[in-house]
Design a protein around this motif. Structure first.
Motif, PDB file in Angstrom:
ATOM      1  N   PHE A   7     -12.082   1.414   9.458  1.00 37.35           N
ATOM      2  CA  PHE A   7     -13.409   1.071   8.966  1.00 37.35           C
ATOM      3  C   PHE A   7     -14.382   0.939  10.140  1.00 37.35           C
ATOM      4  O   PHE A   7     -14.002   0.549  11.247  1.00 37.35           O
ATOM      5  N   ASN A  30      -0.028  -4.035   4.759  1.00 34.89           N
ATOM      6  CA  ASN A  30      -0.933  -3.480   3.740  1.00 34.89           C
ATOM      7  C   ASN A  30      -1.537  -4.570   2.864  1.00 34.89           C
ATOM      8  O   ASN A  30      -1.697  -4.419   1.667  1.00 34.89           O
ATOM      9  N   THR A  31      -1.904  -5.692   3.478  1.00 31.02           N
ATOM     10  CA  THR A  31      -2.464  -6.781   2.692  1.00 31.02           C
ATOM     11  C   THR A  31      -3.978  -6.764   2.674  1.00 31.02           C
ATOM     12  O   THR A  31      -4.575  -7.554   1.967  1.00 31.02           O
ATOM     13  N   GLY A  32      -4.570  -5.908   3.449  1.00 32.63           N
ATOM     14  CA  GLY A  32      -6.014  -5.900   3.520  1.00 32.63           C
ATOM     15  C   GLY A  32      -6.577  -6.663   4.690  1.00 32.63           C
ATOM     16  O   GLY A  32      -7.753  -6.538   4.991  1.00 32.63           O
ATOM     17  N   LYS A  33      -5.749  -7.455   5.342  1.00 35.13           N
ATOM     18  CA  LYS A  33      -6.193  -8.201   6.522  1.00 35.13           C
ATOM     19  C   LYS A  33      -6.757  -7.236   7.565  1.00 35.13           C
ATOM     20  O   LYS A  33      -6.108  -6.262   7.941  1.00 35.13           O
ATOM     21  N   LEU A  34      -7.993  -7.471   7.995  1.00 37.22           N
ATOM     22  CA  LEU A  34      -8.651  -6.597   8.955  1.00 37.22           C
ATOM     23  C   LEU A  34      -8.521  -7.141  10.375  1.00 37.22           C
ATOM     24  O   LEU A  34      -8.677  -8.341  10.604  1.00 37.22           O
ATOM     25  N   ASN A  76      -6.694  -1.955   9.221  1.00 37.32           N
ATOM     26  CA  ASN A  76      -5.599  -2.697   8.627  1.00 37.32           C
ATOM     27  C   ASN A  76      -4.441  -1.744   8.401  1.00 37.32           C
ATOM     28  O   ASN A  76      -4.620  -0.536   8.298  1.00 37.32           O
ATOM     29  N   PHE A 125     -10.768 -13.418   1.758  1.00 37.85           N
ATOM     30  CA  PHE A 125     -10.396 -13.558   3.171  1.00 37.85           C
ATOM     31  C   PHE A 125     -11.374 -14.489   3.875  1.00 37.85           C
ATOM     32  O   PHE A 125     -12.567 -14.480   3.586  1.00 37.85           O
ATOM     33  N   PHE A 173     -10.438  -6.631  13.853  1.00 38.43           N
ATOM     34  CA  PHE A 173     -11.709  -6.100  14.337  1.00 38.43           C
ATOM     35  C   PHE A 173     -11.690  -5.915  15.847  1.00 38.43           C
ATOM     36  O   PHE A 173     -11.026  -6.650  16.579  1.00 38.43           O
ATOM     37  N   GLY A 174     -12.475  -4.944  16.305  1.00 38.95           N
ATOM     38  CA  GLY A 174     -12.796  -4.856  17.709  1.00 38.95           C
ATOM     39  C   GLY A 174     -13.849  -5.899  18.057  1.00 38.95           C
ATOM     40  O   GLY A 174     -14.357  -6.609  17.180  1.00 38.95           O
ATOM     41  N   PHE A 183      -9.245   6.356   4.650  1.00 42.52           N
ATOM     42  CA  PHE A 183      -7.976   5.946   4.065  1.00 42.52           C
ATOM     43  C   PHE A 183      -6.947   7.066   4.210  1.00 42.52           C
ATOM     44  O   PHE A 183      -5.816   6.830   4.596  1.00 42.52           O
ATOM     45  N   GLY A 226      -4.465  -2.724   1.382  1.00 45.02           N
ATOM     46  CA  GLY A 226      -5.367  -2.352   2.465  1.00 45.02           C
ATOM     47  C   GLY A 226      -6.387  -1.311   2.103  1.00 45.02           C
ATOM     48  O   GLY A 226      -7.407  -1.175   2.770  1.00 45.02           O
ATOM     49  N   LYS A 283     -15.452   4.541   5.973  1.00 42.79           N
ATOM     50  CA  LYS A 283     -14.031   4.186   5.962  1.00 42.79           C
ATOM     51  C   LYS A 283     -13.186   5.451   5.958  1.00 42.79           C
ATOM     52  O   LYS A 283     -13.639   6.512   5.526  1.00 42.79           O
ATOM     53  N   TYR A 290     -12.608 -15.343   7.873  1.00 48.07           N
ATOM     54  CA  TYR A 290     -12.586 -14.915   9.264  1.00 48.07           C
ATOM     55  C   TYR A 290     -13.426 -15.887  10.096  1.00 48.07           C
ATOM     56  O   TYR A 290     -14.372 -16.498   9.594  1.00 48.07           O
ATOM     57  N   LEU A 303     -20.330  -2.311   5.116  1.00 48.08           N
ATOM     58  CA  LEU A 303     -19.516  -1.146   5.418  1.00 48.08           C
ATOM     59  C   LEU A 303     -20.383   0.059   5.731  1.00 48.08           C
ATOM     60  O   LEU A 303     -21.312   0.388   4.984  1.00 48.08           O
ATOM     61  N   ASN A 316      -5.588   2.121   7.647  1.00 44.31           N
ATOM     62  CA  ASN A 316      -6.904   2.320   7.052  1.00 44.31           C
ATOM     63  C   ASN A 316      -7.911   1.901   8.115  1.00 44.31           C
ATOM     64  O   ASN A 316      -7.730   0.879   8.786  1.00 44.31           O
TER      65      ASN A 316
END
Lengths: 114, 115
Positions: free
Chosen positions: A34, A98-102, A94, B33, A104-105, A51, B100, A49, B35, A46, A32
């Motif tokens: 974003f 598939n836990t949603g943990k992002l 992520n 979460f 990032f750049g 998906f 996700g 996105k 961060y 946001l 996924n």
């Protein structure tokens, strides 16, 4: 491990110029994707996105991004920038677990000159 | 509230002090979460809760960092014996679901400065 690379750290454009910000990720599975934006003094929000489905996605304020799976890329574009687009832009992904943990750049600072 | 709320917005600590950062997620959001965002960098994952369960703490940099969400709503990130390298903006985000394919909504962050 997953990683995200944004090619441009600082971009300066004049109003009405076209924008393209590069984003590449490293992960071979389903992802996924974003783009988040942080305007000066504000929180991350946001922009758009991806998906699944149509790889060309449209977001708020005239932004769009194209997912190219073969290139592991998710570049952000806008045909004509405005002074109000001055902000920091973050690409994120992520996928694994598939836990949603992002992931990032490092972000791209866009400065638009009026 | 309408969004994710974090407090305090700014925290100055002397090296060695303990600090506690609070996050109040959007009502009904299952996932939360934390961060850490260093100056000039993108946010880096610290830890993740699904309701009150801490399912992933792989990003916590040391055992001085501890997070909890005892009732599945408000969360606290605690840093013991703060060091200068802990100076950063700490962001909290929440999402409705636990996979996700859910959008994360971010708070304004707590800027921690350790002197």
């Amino acid at each position: 491990a997953q990683s995200v690379s944004q090619h441009n750290h600082h971009v300066i454009l004049s109003e009405a110029a076209s924008l393209e910000l590069g984003c590449n990720y490293s992960y071979g599975g389903t992802v996924n994707l974003f783009w988040y934006v942080q305007y000066p003094g504000q929180h991350l929000q946001l922009l758009l996105k991806y998906f699944s489905g149509d790889p060309l996605v449209k977001g708020i304020k005239g932004f769009e991004a194209e997912f190219i799976k073969s290139k592991f890329s998710f570049n952000l574009r806008k045909p004509s920038v405005q002074w109000s687009d001055t902000a920091e832009y973050f690409c994120a992904v992520n996928g694994a677990g598939n836990t949603g943990k992002l992931i990032f750049g490092q972000g791209t600072t866009l400065q638009v000159k009026p | 509230g309408a969004g994710v709320s974090q407090s305090p917005r700014y925290k100055v600590a002397k090296r060695g002090q303990d600090v506690a950062l609070r996050c109040d997620p959007i009502s009904g959001h299952v996932s939360l979460f934390w961060y850490q965002q260093a100056l000039g960098q993108g946010p880096e994952f610290l830890t993740y809760f699904q309701n009150e369960a801490q399912l992933d703490k792989s990003g916590l940099p040391s055992d001085r960092f501890f997070a909890e969400r005892p009732e599945g709503s408000v969360s606290t990130l605690k840093i013991q014996r703060t060091q200068q390298e802990d100076s950063a903006v700490y962001l909290c985000a929440s999402s409705l679901g636990w996979t996700g394919g859910n959008i994360q909504y971010f708070g304004a962050g707590t800027r921690l400065s350790v002197l």
